[in-house]
Write a protein that holds these residues in place. Structure first.
Motif, PDB file in Angstrom:
ATOM      1  N   LYS A  29      -2.637  -8.699   3.988  1.00 41.58           N
ATOM      2  CA  LYS A  29      -2.801  -7.265   4.304  1.00 41.58           C
ATOM      3  C   LYS A  29      -4.253  -6.846   4.149  1.00 41.58           C
ATOM      4  O   LYS A  29      -4.776  -6.070   4.974  1.00 41.58           O
ATOM      5  CB  LYS A  29      -1.910  -6.424   3.403  1.00 41.58           C
ATOM      6  N   ILE A  30      -4.931  -7.327   3.102  1.00 44.39           N
ATOM      7  CA  ILE A  30      -6.330  -6.950   2.894  1.00 44.39           C
ATOM      8  C   ILE A  30      -7.211  -7.581   3.980  1.00 44.39           C
ATOM      9  O   ILE A  30      -8.172  -6.951   4.474  1.00 44.39           O
ATOM     10  CB  ILE A  30      -6.788  -7.379   1.488  1.00 44.39           C
ATOM     11  N   ASN A  35      -6.508  -0.096   7.286  1.00 46.75           N
ATOM     12  CA  ASN A  35      -6.181   0.778   8.417  1.00 46.75           C
ATOM     13  C   ASN A  35      -5.184   0.111   9.356  1.00 46.75           C
ATOM     14  O   ASN A  35      -4.226   0.748   9.830  1.00 46.75           O
ATOM     15  CB  ASN A  35      -7.450   1.150   9.184  1.00 46.75           C
ATOM     16  N   GLU A  36      -5.402  -1.177   9.644  1.00 42.69           N
ATOM     17  CA  GLU A  36      -4.461  -1.887  10.518  1.00 42.69           C
ATOM     18  C   GLU A  36      -3.086  -2.007   9.870  1.00 42.69           C
ATOM     19  O   GLU A  36      -2.060  -1.835  10.539  1.00 42.69           O
ATOM     20  CB  GLU A  36      -5.022  -3.278  10.834  1.00 42.69           C
ATOM     21  N   ASP A  42       3.224   2.500   9.925  1.00 45.07           N
ATOM     22  CA  ASP A  42       3.602   3.717  10.637  1.00 45.07           C
ATOM     23  C   ASP A  42       4.534   3.389  11.796  1.00 45.07           C
ATOM     24  O   ASP A  42       5.492   4.117  12.079  1.00 45.07           O
ATOM     25  CB  ASP A  42       2.337   4.412  11.126  1.00 45.07           C
ATOM     26  N   GLY A  43       4.252   2.274  12.475  1.00 43.96           N
ATOM     27  CA  GLY A  43       5.117   1.873  13.576  1.00 43.96           C
ATOM     28  C   GLY A  43       6.500   1.428  13.111  1.00 43.96           C
ATOM     29  O   GLY A  43       7.487   1.563  13.838  1.00 43.96           O
ATOM     30  N   ALA A  52       1.145   3.630   1.289  1.00 47.86           N
ATOM     31  CA  ALA A  52       2.003   2.456   1.168  1.00 47.86           C
ATOM     32  C   ALA A  52       1.217   1.173   1.432  1.00 47.86           C
ATOM     33  O   ALA A  52       1.435   0.143   0.771  1.00 47.86           O
ATOM     34  CB  ALA A  52       3.174   2.563   2.142  1.00 47.86           C
ATOM     35  N   ALA A  53       0.263   1.207   2.386  1.00 54.22           N
ATOM     36  CA  ALA A  53      -0.541   0.023   2.681  1.00 54.22           C
ATOM     37  C   ALA A  53      -1.449  -0.335   1.503  1.00 54.22           C
ATOM     38  O   ALA A  53      -1.579  -1.507   1.137  1.00 54.22           O
ATOM     39  CB  ALA A  53      -1.368   0.258   3.951  1.00 54.22           C
ATOM     40  N   VAL A  54      -2.088   0.676   0.917  1.00 58.08           N
ATOM     41  CA  VAL A  54      -2.957   0.424  -0.246  1.00 58.08           C
ATOM     42  C   VAL A  54      -2.142  -0.117  -1.414  1.00 58.08           C
ATOM     43  O   VAL A  54      -2.520  -1.094  -2.081  1.00 58.08           O
ATOM     44  CB  VAL A  54      -3.704   1.714  -0.634  1.00 58.08           C
TER      45      VAL A  54
END
Length: 235
Positions: A29-30, A35-36, A42-43, A52-54
């Motif tokens: 993920k990092i 952002n990606e 989100d999709g 949630a990504a962080v």
């Protein structure tokens, strides 16, 4: 019956395997970018995709490393379990059990369930004794208890010594103020025959008050009575 050293070794291997999987997903993920990863979440319909990504990226990377070394296992296990619970609820729950079914990638929830339950076990204390928690933090936490036990033992020993010592009774004020006893008759000074009256009188004064009075009576009975106004009737 299980052997404790064998259990500790197996716990280290389990933490190593689960920690490597978490670190791999976090690093993925990092490497893709926050952002990606956020747009991907989100999709997929994940609420608050950026947060949630962080959370997932850093908890999976750092939490996996903490699992391997055994640092903060109760907190680390709970955080990783919450990460997998969110992934199950928002991404994998409606995809079925299997991640790959035949030739199709179904993205099922089998992996997130296994990782989440393993994290929960580590949080509950299944990480074994070969951890930094036991070697560093546990050692510091046990030191005050040992000092308290030593202080309590010394306190009990001092109480026992105080109980075995004889207690001296305090002297009463009457005993403190009482004069020294008078010397007995054997300690009275010897006097010569010439001065028996004076010496005996002084000794009588010291020993008994009534003895001097009786000495005076004896002296008065032995001496003749002189009358100055008596005359010889023959003169």
């Amino acid at each position: 019956m299980r052997s404790r050293p064998l259990y500790d070794v197996i716990a280290v291997l389990a933490r190593l395997g689960v920690g490597i999987v978490f670190m791999a997903h976090g690093w993925q993920k990092i490497e893709a970018g926050i952002n990606e990863t956020s747009r991907t979440f989100d999709g997929l319909g994940v609420p608050l995709p950026t947060a949630a990504a962080v959370y997932s990226a850093f908890v999976e990377l750092l939490g996996g490393a903490a699992l391997i070394v055994g640092l903060g296992l109760p907190v680390t296990g709970v955080l990783l379990f919450l990460d997998m619970a969110g992934a199950f609820a928002f991404v994998h729950a409606d995809q079925g059990l299997f991640m790959v079914d035949g030739n199709r990638v179904r993205n099922g929830y089998e992996l997130v369930v296994a990782l989440g339950m393993a994290s929960l076990l580590f949080a509950a204390g299944a990480g074994g004794r070969l951890t930094l928690d036991q070697w560093v933090i546990g050692k510091r936490l046990r030191r005050p208890d040992d000092e308290d036990e030593e202080d309590a033992a010394s306190f009990v020993a001092s109480l026992r010594q105080a109980e075995t010592k004889p207690v001296k009774k305090p002297r009463s004020p009457r005993q403190l103020k009482s004069p020294a006893p008078a010397p007995g008759p054997a300690e009275a000074p010897e006097t010569s025959g010439k001065d028996t009256g004076v010496a005996e009188g002084s000794a009588d004064d010291v020993l008994v008050a009534g003895r001097r009075k009786s000495q005076r009576r004896r002296a008065s009975t032995t001496q003749p009575i002189k009358r100055g106004d008596d005359k010889d009737p023959s003169a």
